[in-house]
Write a protein that holds these residues in place. Structure first.
Motif, PDB file in Angstrom:
ATOM      1  N   ALA A  54     -12.162 -12.148  -1.065  1.00 37.54           N
ATOM      2  CA  ALA A  54     -11.350 -10.932  -1.019  1.00 37.54           C
ATOM      3  C   ALA A  54     -10.749 -10.749   0.365  1.00 37.54           C
ATOM      4  CB  ALA A  54     -12.199  -9.711  -1.394  1.00 37.54           C
ATOM      5  N   GLU A  55     -11.490 -11.108   1.394  1.00 36.09           N
ATOM      6  CA  GLU A  55     -10.992 -10.983   2.763  1.00 36.09           C
ATOM      7  C   GLU A  55      -9.814 -11.918   3.027  1.00 36.09           C
ATOM      8  OE1 GLU A  55     -15.142  -9.686   4.991  1.00 36.09           O
ATOM      9  OE2 GLU A  55     -14.578 -11.800   4.920  1.00 36.09           O
ATOM     10  N   MET A  56      -9.726 -12.992   2.265  1.00 36.75           N
ATOM     11  CA  MET A  56      -8.665 -13.986   2.486  1.00 36.75           C
ATOM     12  C   MET A  56      -7.375 -13.639   1.748  1.00 36.75           C
ATOM     13  SD  MET A  56     -11.138 -17.382   2.301  1.00 36.75           S
ATOM     14  CE  MET A  56      -9.843 -18.432   1.743  1.00 36.75           C
ATOM     15  N   TYR A  57      -7.426 -12.725   0.781  1.00 36.90           N
ATOM     16  CA  TYR A  57      -6.257 -12.410  -0.042  1.00 36.90           C
ATOM     17  C   TYR A  57      -5.678 -11.056   0.323  1.00 36.90           C
ATOM     18  CZ  TYR A  57      -7.308 -16.338  -3.084  1.00 36.90           C
ATOM     19  OH  TYR A  57      -7.524 -17.599  -3.577  1.00 36.90           O
ATOM     20  N   SER A  58      -4.371 -10.974   0.233  1.00 35.04           N
ATOM     21  CA  SER A  58      -3.715  -9.695   0.468  1.00 35.04           C
ATOM     22  C   SER A  58      -3.263  -9.057  -0.843  1.00 35.04           C
ATOM     23  CB  SER A  58      -2.519  -9.869   1.413  1.00 35.04           C
ATOM     24  OG  SER A  58      -1.587 -10.759   0.837  1.00 35.04           O
ATOM     25  N   VAL A  70      -7.988  -9.004  -4.838  1.00 36.39           N
ATOM     26  CA  VAL A  70      -9.039  -8.373  -4.031  1.00 36.39           C
ATOM     27  C   VAL A  70      -9.916  -7.500  -4.922  1.00 36.39           C
ATOM     28  CG1 VAL A  70      -9.498  -6.706  -2.196  1.00 36.39           C
ATOM     29  CG2 VAL A  70      -7.753  -8.466  -1.863  1.00 36.39           C
ATOM     30  N   ASP A  71      -9.291  -6.702  -5.781  1.00 37.09           N
ATOM     31  CA  ASP A  71     -10.048  -5.838  -6.691  1.00 37.09           C
ATOM     32  C   ASP A  71     -10.958  -6.655  -7.606  1.00 37.09           C
ATOM     33  OD1 ASP A  71      -8.927  -3.601  -5.577  1.00 37.09           O
ATOM     34  OD2 ASP A  71      -7.498  -3.257  -7.214  1.00 37.09           O
ATOM     35  N   SER A  72     -10.467  -7.803  -8.058  1.00 35.39           N
ATOM     36  CA  SER A  72     -11.255  -8.671  -8.925  1.00 35.39           C
ATOM     37  C   SER A  72     -12.494  -9.193  -8.194  1.00 35.39           C
ATOM     38  CB  SER A  72     -10.397  -9.842  -9.405  1.00 35.39           C
ATOM     39  OG  SER A  72     -11.171 -10.765 -10.120  1.00 35.39           O
ATOM     40  N   PHE A  73     -12.316  -9.643  -6.962  1.00 33.14           N
ATOM     41  CA  PHE A  73     -13.450 -10.141  -6.179  1.00 33.14           C
ATOM     42  C   PHE A  73     -14.438  -9.018  -5.865  1.00 33.14           C
ATOM     43  CE2 PHE A  73     -10.364 -13.530  -4.802  1.00 33.14           C
ATOM     44  CZ  PHE A  73     -10.997 -14.558  -5.479  1.00 33.14           C
TER      45      PHE A  73
END
Length: 98
Positions: free
Chosen positions: A37-41, A46-49
């Motif tokens: 999640a930290e790697m995606y914007s 992010v919500d999925s992770f």
């Protein structure tokens, strides 16, 4: 008496190994999800992770509660209350949990 103590020690060791594995696996999954999640914007990713991480943490919490319940049972600190219940419903409910 000695045989019973050895059996109880083995049981405790097996339970410890089981719970250690059962806790470590979802923890690692939750940590990996947080790192992803930290790697995606992208908010959807992010919500999925984060949802996956939340589910794993809830799972770990339930395992800990079960472990504490086992500990209470071992120390005879649980007050059991007998009551009638419909067996058919209890069996059907139990099958859904697995």
């Amino acid at each position: 008496m000695l045989s019973r103590q050895i059996t109880l020690a083995q049981l405790r060791e097996n339970l410890t190994s089981f719970f250690t594995h059962e806790l470590r696996s979802p923890l690692q999954s939750a940590l990996s999800s947080i790192e992803m999640a930290e790697m995606y914007s992208d908010k959807k990713e992010v919500d999925s992770f984060l949802e996956l991480s939340r589910n794993k943490v809830v799972y770990i919490n339930r395992l800990i509660e079960k472990l504490l319940d086992i500990n209470k049972l071992e120390k005879n600190k649980v007050n059991l209350i007998m009551e009638r219940f419909p067996l058919k419903i209890a069996v059907a409910h139990g099958c859904r949990d697995h």
